[in-house]
Design a protein around this motif. Structure first.
Motif, mmCIF file in Angstrom:
data_model
loop_
_atom_site.group_PDB
_atom_site.id
_atom_site.type_symbol
_atom_site.label_atom_id
_atom_site.label_comp_id
_atom_site.label_asym_id
_atom_site.label_seq_id
_atom_site.Cartn_x
_atom_site.Cartn_y
_atom_site.Cartn_z
ATOM 1 N N LEU A 161 0.832 -1.201 0.000
ATOM 2 C CA LEU A 161 0.000 0.000 0.000
ATOM 3 C C LEU A 161 0.871 1.257 0.000
ATOM 4 N N PHE A 162 0.519 2.225 -0.825
ATOM 5 C CA PHE A 162 1.267 3.477 -0.933
ATOM 6 C C PHE A 162 0.409 4.620 -0.397
ATOM 7 N N PHE A 163 0.917 5.310 0.621
ATOM 8 C CA PHE A 163 0.161 6.342 1.323
ATOM 9 C C PHE A 163 0.574 7.762 0.964
ATOM 10 N N GLU A 164 1.447 7.928 0.004
ATOM 11 C CA GLU A 164 1.801 9.241 -0.548
ATOM 12 C C GLU A 164 2.047 10.310 0.515
ATOM 13 N N GLY A 165 2.975 10.008 1.434
ATOM 14 C CA GLY A 165 3.354 10.985 2.455
ATOM 15 C C GLY A 165 2.649 10.810 3.795
ATOM 16 N N ARG A 166 1.723 9.848 3.893
ATOM 17 C CA ARG A 166 0.974 9.652 5.147
ATOM 18 C C ARG A 166 1.221 8.271 5.751
ATOM 19 N N CYS A 167 2.290 7.620 5.353
ATOM 20 C CA CYS A 167 2.545 6.253 5.804
ATOM 21 C C CYS A 167 2.732 6.164 7.313
ATOM 22 N N GLU A 168 3.494 7.055 7.866
ATOM 23 C CA GLU A 168 3.730 7.013 9.308
ATOM 24 C C GLU A 168 2.419 7.205 10.087
ATOM 25 N N GLU A 169 1.583 8.097 9.607
ATOM 26 C CA GLU A 169 0.264 8.310 10.208
ATOM 27 C C GLU A 169 -0.580 7.033 10.084
ATOM 28 N N ALA A 170 -0.514 6.395 8.920
ATOM 29 C CA ALA A 170 -1.265 5.158 8.702
ATOM 30 C C ALA A 170 -0.787 4.052 9.643
ATOM 31 N N LEU A 171 0.512 3.913 9.799
ATOM 32 C CA LEU A 171 1.042 2.894 10.712
ATOM 33 C C LEU A 171 0.529 3.112 12.136
ATOM 34 N N ALA B 14 12.281 14.239 1.091
ATOM 35 C CA ALA B 14 11.706 12.900 1.210
ATOM 36 C C ALA B 14 12.518 11.997 2.133
ATOM 37 N N GLY B 15 13.675 12.442 2.576
ATOM 38 C CA GLY B 15 14.552 11.604 3.387
ATOM 39 C C GLY B 15 13.904 10.995 4.603
ATOM 40 N N GLU B 16 13.025 11.727 5.274
ATOM 41 C CA GLU B 16 12.359 11.234 6.473
ATOM 42 C C GLU B 16 11.136 10.386 6.169
ATOM 43 N N MET B 17 10.696 10.396 4.924
ATOM 44 C CA MET B 17 9.511 9.625 4.546
ATOM 45 C C MET B 17 9.828 8.128 4.567
ATOM 46 N N VAL B 18 8.777 7.333 4.649
ATOM 47 C CA VAL B 18 8.913 5.878 4.735
ATOM 48 C C VAL B 18 9.060 5.280 3.341
ATOM 49 N N MET B 19 10.211 4.664 3.096
ATOM 50 C CA MET B 19 10.452 3.981 1.833
ATOM 51 C C MET B 19 9.792 2.599 1.853
ATOM 52 N N HIS B 20 9.907 1.917 2.995
ATOM 53 C CA HIS B 20 9.315 0.584 3.138
ATOM 54 C C HIS B 20 9.042 0.323 4.617
ATOM 55 N N PHE C 234 2.800 -4.728 3.350
ATOM 56 C CA PHE C 234 3.880 -3.765 3.130
ATOM 57 C C PHE C 234 3.256 -2.390 2.897
ATOM 58 N N LEU C 235 3.960 -1.341 3.358
ATOM 59 C CA LEU C 235 3.482 0.028 3.208
ATOM 60 C C LEU C 235 4.648 0.939 2.835
ATOM 61 N N SER C 236 4.327 2.063 2.200
ATOM 62 C CA SER C 236 5.336 3.041 1.819
ATOM 63 C C SER C 236 4.670 4.398 1.635
ATOM 64 N N ASP C 237 5.489 5.441 1.634
ATOM 65 C CA ASP C 237 5.006 6.755 1.250
ATOM 66 C C ASP C 237 4.980 6.888 -0.265
ATOM 67 N N GLY C 238 5.448 5.888 -0.984
ATOM 68 C CA GLY C 238 5.442 5.936 -2.444
ATOM 69 C C GLY C 238 6.368 7.013 -2.951
ATOM 70 N N ARG C 239 5.885 7.782 -3.891
ATOM 71 C CA ARG C 239 6.691 8.867 -4.461
ATOM 72 C C ARG C 239 6.535 10.166 -3.675
ATOM 73 N N CYS C 240 5.828 10.112 -2.538
ATOM 74 C CA CYS C 240 5.705 11.247 -1.609
ATOM 75 C C CYS C 240 4.980 12.447 -2.213
ATOM 76 N N GLY C 241 3.990 12.200 -3.004
ATOM 77 C CA GLY C 241 3.229 13.300 -3.576
ATOM 78 C C GLY C 241 1.825 12.839 -3.906
ATOM 79 N N GLY C 242 0.922 13.776 -4.064
ATOM 80 C CA GLY C 242 -0.451 13.413 -4.383
ATOM 81 C C GLY C 242 -1.177 12.882 -3.167
ATOM 82 N N SER C 243 -2.210 12.122 -3.409
ATOM 83 C CA SER C 243 -2.957 11.521 -2.300
ATOM 84 C C SER C 243 -3.126 10.038 -2.585
ATOM 85 N N PRO C 244 -3.286 9.240 -1.538
ATOM 86 C CA PRO C 244 -3.458 7.807 -1.745
ATOM 87 C C PRO C 244 -4.674 7.537 -2.630
ATOM 88 N N ASN C 245 -4.558 6.536 -3.480
ATOM 89 C CA ASN C 245 -5.650 6.168 -4.370
ATOM 90 C C ASN C 245 -5.855 4.667 -4.272
#
Length: 141
Positions: free
Chosen positions: A7-17, A50-56, A67-78
């Motif tokens: 799952l890719f959360f586009e910058g919200r991965c840590e919040e999702a976890l 993006a350094g602090e964002m979650v890669m995996h 598995f979860l990630s911030d993806g490309r760190c832009g936009g909103s999750p879809n």
């Protein structure tokens, strides 16, 4: 062969976890940030900041690891065209988890008895991720 959900959360991965840890008692496993990527020592593969964002990251809910990630760190999750399903043994457990996900989400189908389940419902959580809550039928002895 194994199929793995990612799952890719586009910058919200840590919040999702944090949300899934609290809401679904998810256990959080390994987590790697973009800054830790050994294949990108100059930090040029991803946008600045993006350094602090979650890669995996990995989380386990019940018997399943996702598995979860911030993806490309832009936009909103879809998360269109898919749902995750929680399979439970007791309708009371289904009710508790359904309410927790729906509290900040959107009910798509109220939790209720159906011909195939004593308690079935659909909800999108606060990230737009669809969940089906399904309670197994008791099998005759």
């Amino acid at each position: 062969m194994k199929v793995q959900t990612y799952l890719f959360f586009e910058g919200r991965c840590e919040e999702a976890l944090a949300f899934y840890r609290q809401t679904l008692a998810a256990e959080i496993g390994p987590l790697m940030r973009f800054r830790d990527n050994p294949d990108d020592p100059d930090h040029t593969m991803f946008p600045p900041g993006a350094g602090e964002m979650v890669m995996h990251a990995e989380m386990t809910i019940g018997e399943t690891t996702v598995f979860l990630s911030d993806g490309r760190c832009g936009g909103s999750p879809n998360f269109t065209g898919m749902c995750l399903t929680l399979v439970l043994k007791k309708p009371e457990e289904a009710e508790t988890l359904f309410r927790a996900l729906a509290e900040t989400g959107q009910v798509r189908m109220p939790l209720r008895p159906t011909f195939f389940s004593p308690a079935f419902g659909m909800v999108a959580d606060k990230f737009g991720l669809g969940w089906m809550i399904y309670t197994e039928q008791a099998r005759p002895a």
